[in-house]
Design a protein around this motif. Structure first.
Motif, PDB file in Angstrom:
ATOM      1  N   VAL A 555     -30.849  18.870 144.332  1.00 35.73           N
ATOM      2  CA  VAL A 555     -30.343  18.217 143.127  1.00 35.73           C
ATOM      3  C   VAL A 555     -29.084  17.427 143.469  1.00 35.73           C
ATOM      4  N   ASP A 556     -28.703  16.560 142.549  1.00 41.00           N
ATOM      5  CA  ASP A 556     -27.435  15.840 142.631  1.00 41.00           C
ATOM      6  C   ASP A 556     -26.443  16.481 141.672  1.00 41.00           C
ATOM      7  N   PHE A 557     -25.219  16.664 142.142  1.00 41.30           N
ATOM      8  CA  PHE A 557     -24.178  17.270 141.331  1.00 41.30           C
ATOM      9  C   PHE A 557     -23.251  16.191 140.765  1.00 41.30           C
ATOM     10  N   SER A 558     -22.690  16.486 139.626  1.00 41.64           N
ATOM     11  CA  SER A 558     -21.648  15.619 139.081  1.00 41.64           C
ATOM     12  C   SER A 558     -20.343  15.881 139.827  1.00 41.64           C
ATOM     13  N   LEU A 559     -19.348  15.043 139.579  1.00 40.61           N
ATOM     14  CA  LEU A 559     -18.039  15.296 140.157  1.00 40.61           C
ATOM     15  C   LEU A 559     -17.479  16.604 139.606  1.00 40.61           C
ATOM     16  N   ALA A 560     -16.813  17.348 140.452  1.00 43.06           N
ATOM     17  CA  ALA A 560     -16.250  18.628 140.026  1.00 43.06           C
ATOM     18  C   ALA A 560     -15.143  18.404 139.005  1.00 43.06           C
ATOM     19  N   TYR A 561     -15.221  19.101 137.885  1.00 45.64           N
ATOM     20  CA  TYR A 561     -14.190  18.974 136.859  1.00 45.64           C
ATOM     21  C   TYR A 561     -13.226  20.160 136.870  1.00 45.64           C
ATOM     22  N   THR A 562     -13.386  21.082 137.817  1.00 45.00           N
ATOM     23  CA  THR A 562     -12.424  22.156 138.049  1.00 45.00           C
ATOM     24  C   THR A 562     -12.134  22.207 139.544  1.00 45.00           C
ATOM     25  N   GLU A 563     -11.093  22.944 139.910  1.00 42.53           N
ATOM     26  CA  GLU A 563     -10.757  23.101 141.321  1.00 42.53           C
ATOM     27  C   GLU A 563     -11.865  23.875 142.014  1.00 42.53           C
ATOM     28  N   TYR A 749     -13.014  31.272 138.692  1.00 42.47           N
ATOM     29  CA  TYR A 749     -13.112  32.655 138.247  1.00 42.47           C
ATOM     30  C   TYR A 749     -11.829  33.419 138.527  1.00 42.47           C
ATOM     31  N   MET A 750     -11.251  33.189 139.699  1.00 42.43           N
ATOM     32  CA  MET A 750     -10.039  33.909 140.073  1.00 42.43           C
ATOM     33  C   MET A 750      -8.878  33.566 139.138  1.00 42.43           C
ATOM     34  N   LYS A 751      -8.760  32.295 138.783  1.00 44.71           N
ATOM     35  CA  LYS A 751      -7.706  31.909 137.853  1.00 44.71           C
ATOM     36  C   LYS A 751      -7.917  32.564 136.497  1.00 44.71           C
ATOM     37  N   LEU A 752      -9.170  32.660 136.084  1.00 41.45           N
ATOM     38  CA  LEU A 752      -9.462  33.288 134.806  1.00 41.45           C
ATOM     39  C   LEU A 752      -9.113  34.768 134.833  1.00 41.45           C
ATOM     40  N   ILE A 753      -9.412  35.430 135.937  1.00 40.83           N
ATOM     41  CA  ILE A 753      -9.107  36.863 136.053  1.00 40.83           C
ATOM     42  C   ILE A 753      -7.605  37.101 136.030  1.00 40.83           C
ATOM     43  N   LEU A 754      -6.876  36.336 136.826  1.00 40.50           N
ATOM     44  CA  LEU A 754      -5.431  36.512 136.889  1.00 40.50           C
ATOM     45  C   LEU A 754      -4.773  36.191 135.554  1.00 40.50           C
ATOM     46  N   GLY A 755      -5.320  35.199 134.833  1.00 45.39           N
ATOM     47  CA  GLY A 755      -4.727  34.845 133.554  1.00 45.39           C
ATOM     48  C   GLY A 755      -5.108  35.785 132.435  1.00 45.39           C
ATOM     49  N   THR A 756      -6.304  36.388 132.540  1.00 42.29           N
ATOM     50  CA  THR A 756      -6.772  37.251 131.460  1.00 42.29           C
ATOM     51  C   THR A 756      -6.146  38.638 131.526  1.00 42.29           C
ATOM     52  N   TYR A 757      -6.103  39.229 132.737  1.00 43.81           N
ATOM     53  CA  TYR A 757      -5.658  40.612 132.865  1.00 43.81           C
ATOM     54  C   TYR A 757      -4.221  40.739 133.366  1.00 43.81           C
TER      55      TYR A 757
END
Length: 767
Positions: A555-563, A749-757
């Motif tokens: 498949v072709d991917f779009s440009l990444a919109y997150t790091e 995911y890591m940013k979400l974990i560090l920010g959530t908990y």
């Protein structure tokens, strides 16, 4: 005697009568001789005499000759018209032209009306070297390059496509659908429309061809097709009779309401003044382009004279309206009269071909005009200011510098701007100041320009697959309502996809399809989900899908919109929580050296001051206390003893500098240990984890398990977690207590974990 005299007088009168008669006749002979000096030149006219354009064209041609020779009485040539009726038939037009060439030996032919008739007559003109001048044949299939004796005294259909594409560009429409008559007239303009729209990055998703003899049922069926596509911008290139029926049916189907944009070519726009008012009512908001005709006093005077004369000979026609084709007929006949005079054309016979046999057909039995070449060159070089504007023949056809842009409002049309080849769209021609159109009333009585597209009623929707096993619902969350039997898809990735689709300048209907089994469980891994696009089961996938080399093969991917990337989370060093951390900035050697320096400075100041300064005198214990208090109080510049000796002052200044440097260094070092040191990881490399055989975590069903094994981790030391809550528990326990020493996952995911908990004692590090 009297009788004799009387007889003699009569006899004398009879003898002188021839002389008297000669004197009386001589002036009339001189006048007649002067009239016979003009040279009659036969010119053929082939028109559909029963049609409106044929009647109007013939009347304008006759008036052109009358007006021209009345103002140019000194011209030696006089055009003699030889009219023929083509009877709205190609064969009839060809037969009329053949009769004019063979039997009348005309020097030029005006007409015919239609492009199809002109295409056949052009071959006869080329063979006989007789110019064929048409004021109404607009088809792009007719080219003076392929027919050198064909002169198009009208606008080519292709000359208006730039004006139409400029309108499309001005409103930012990205898709248009041409509706054209399925014959030479419509097919000729289509390639030019395609090229013009390609230049402005506009696409033609569908071409609507309507037969010239289409029934109402066929028109309605074609309009239903147009309703099923998303494009709402239509370019109409039809004959007025067919176009009137099209708009009437479009009105009935609701296609003349808000959101639609209709643009007519000059084939319809030139005839709007003669279309039935009931049809005009169905065309409210339609835009159109037409050749620009300057509104001069000469034009208004001619229109009044033409109406009066036309109604005298055609009493059955009420309120006749002159259009641009009549003006071109007038100007083209004027140009022909000028060219004939300039070329010195005379009615000399045709040169017969030497190879004509006795059994030849009529198509081979006419000769070649001796005047043709010089008359053609004179016609091509003619330029003047006519009723229709500047009459200039360029490359065998009339030049088209300006087009009107009109808007159908009420019972007529309103000029909203102009298009010029060098300036594009302008509000006024002179002076050219504003490069935009005037106020437009769009279909549906709205002033808001249509966006050019809408969701089709029966269009196919884009199938967008979404994962149902996302461990982080903040990115993708799929919930199903069993009561309403509906599925709701939400999350950050879904919001991004919706925002992107909303910015697309045309309608793209789509629906989210969960990648799940019949019982609502996940149908496979993320790799399996991506592969469904390759298989064609999904048109696209929206979700927290990482870009990997293996997936990029399918498949072709779009440009990444997150790091993007992989991160490792490890615990931080807990030394910052030590109670005696304030002792860490200085070593014990430095602490001891600093203490001895304080004592030494106190003794040195006492030695220099006690003999001359009363504040450093007294009992021994008092002097010892003064020495210690003075040296340590200098740290905060709080000493109270007054220094008298200059040498002591010099020593004290040096000591102040040392104390200042020492305190500032200590403060900076302690601040660093209390802040930056908290971010120092306990584990600094992946190799350390592998050597210590520590337990590490990864997201279940993730591609990271393969990567960790390739990096050298023992499979028995890999711990999979299924949710962010479970990860939080594992990270809290630690590697030696049934938990983990590090976590590997994607950076979002890591940013979400560090920010959530708020895991303050863990830090992420890119690997």
């Amino acid at each position: 005697m009297q009788k004799k005299l009387k007889h003699l007088n009569v006899h004398a009168f009879l003898l002188s009568f021839p002389q008297i008669l000669w004197v009386l006749i001589l002036p009339s002979q001189i006048v007649s001789a002067q009239k016979n000096t003009t040279i009659p030149v036969n010119v053929g006219v082939v028109l559909d005499m029963d049609t409106w354009i044929g009647k109007m064209g013939l009347s304008c041609i006759s008036m052109a000759l009358s007006d021209f020779y009345s103002s140019h009485s000194d011209y030696k040539t006089r055009i003699v018209l030889n009219n023929r009726d083509s009877k709205k038939d190609v064969v009839g037009a060809a037969a009329a032209a053949l009769d004019l060439l063979k039997n009348t030996e005309v020097q030029a032919i005006m007409g015919p009306v239609s492009s199809i008739q002109a295409e056949f007559i052009n071959d006869l003109g080329d063979k006989a070297h007789v110019p064929i001048i048409s004021f109404s044949a607009t088809s792009t299939f007719l080219s003076p390059l392929s027919s050198p004796y064909f002169i198009r005294a009208t606008q080519n259909d292709s000359s208006q496509v730039k004006a139409i594409s400029s309108i499309v560009k001005a409103f930012g429409w990205r898709e248009v659908v041409p509706i054209y008559v399925d014959n030479q007239l419509g097919e000729g303009i289509l390639p030019f429309l395609t090229d013009a729209f390609d230049e402005i990055n506009a696409r033609i998703p569908y071409c609507s061809a309507i037969p010239s003899l289409a029934t109402d049922e066929q028109i309605v069926a074609e309009l239903h097709k147009l309703m099923t596509i998303q494009t709402r911008v239509f370019i109409v290139h039809l004959l007025p009779s067919l176009g009137s029926r099209l708009f009437a049916k479009a009105k009935q189907l609701g296609m003349m309401g808000a959101g639609y944009a209709w643009i007519c070519t000059d084939a319809i726009t030139d005839e709007l003044h003669s279309i039935d008012p009931s049809i005009i009512d169905t065309m409210q908001g339609v835009l159109g382009v037409r050749p620009h005709v300057p509104n001069t006093a000469e034009l208004q005077s001619f229109i009044k004279r033409w109406k009066l004369k036309f109604q005298q000979s055609n009493s059955d026609i009420v309120n006749p309206q002159l259009n641009v084709f009549g003006l071109w007929a007038y100007d083209s006949m004027t140009a022909l009269a000028m060219a004939i005079e300039e070329a010195g054309v005379s009615n000399i016979g045709f040169d017969q071909l030497s190879d004509i046999s006795g059994n030849s057909t009529d198509l081979e039995s006419f000769g070649v005009s001796r005047n043709g070449p010089k008359l053609l060159q004179a016609m091509l070089g003619t330029a003047f200011q006519g009723l229709s504007g500047d009459f200039i023949i360029v490359d065998g056809q009339l030049e088209s510098p300006v087009y009107d842009i009109v808007n159908v409002i009420g019972n007529g049309v309103k000029e909203i701007g102009f298009w010029t080849a060098d300036k594009g769209i302008v509000r006024q021609i002179n002076p050219i100041t504003i490069k935009k159109l005037g106020t437009i009333l769009w279909p549906g009585d709205t002033a808001t320009p249509p966006k050019g597209w809408a969701n089709p009623k029966n269009g196919k929707k884009l199938r967008v697959g979404v994962p149902v096993n996302s461990r982080f619902s903040q990115f993708v969350k799929v919930t199903r309502n069993s009561q309403t039997n509906t599925t709701m898809v939400e999350g950050y990735c879904i919001d991004i996809f919706d925002a992107v689709m909303a910015l697309v300048p045309y309608a793209v209907p789509y629906e989210y399809v969960p990648f799940a089994t019949s019982v609502g469980m996940s149908a496979g891994s993320y790799d399996d989900l991506v592969y469904q696009v390759y298989l064609g089961n999904f048109d696209a996938v929206a979700g927290d899908i990482a870009i990997t080399a293996n997936r990029s093969l399918y498949v072709d991917f779009s440009l990444a919109y997150t790091e993007s990337g992989i991160a490792m989370i490890v615990p931080t060093d807990n030394q910052s929580r030590n109670t005696w951390i304030f002792l860490k900035p200085l070593t014990w050697d430095l602490w001891l050296t600093s203490f001895l320096a304080f004592i030494t400075i106190g003794l040195l100041i006492w030695v220099l001051e006690h003999r001359i300064n009363d504040e450093f005198r007294g009992p021994p214990l008092h002097q010892i206390g003064t020495i210690l208090c003075f040296s340590f109080s200098t740290m905060v510049f709080a000493h109270q003893e007054k220094i008298v000796s200059n040498l002591a002052r010099f020593v004290l200044v040096i000591w102040f500098l040392v104390v200042f440097i020492l305190t500032q260094s200590y403060t900076a070092s302690l601040t660093t240990r209390l802040t930056v040191q908290q971010l120092q990881p306990t584990i600094t490399s992946v190799d350390e984890l592998i050597k210590t055989r520590a337990y590490v975590g990864y997201q279940n069903a993730s591609f990271l398990s393969k990567i960790l094994l390739q990096m050298g981790f023992d499979e028995s030391r890999l711990v999979a977690f299924n949710s962010s809550e479970e990860l939080n528990d594992l990270s809290t326990k630690g590697s030696g207590n049934g938990g983990i020493a590090a976590v590997f996952d994607e950076i979002p995911y890591m940013k979400l974990i560090l920010g959530t908990y708020c895991i303050s004692n863990w830090i992420s590090s890119c690997t």
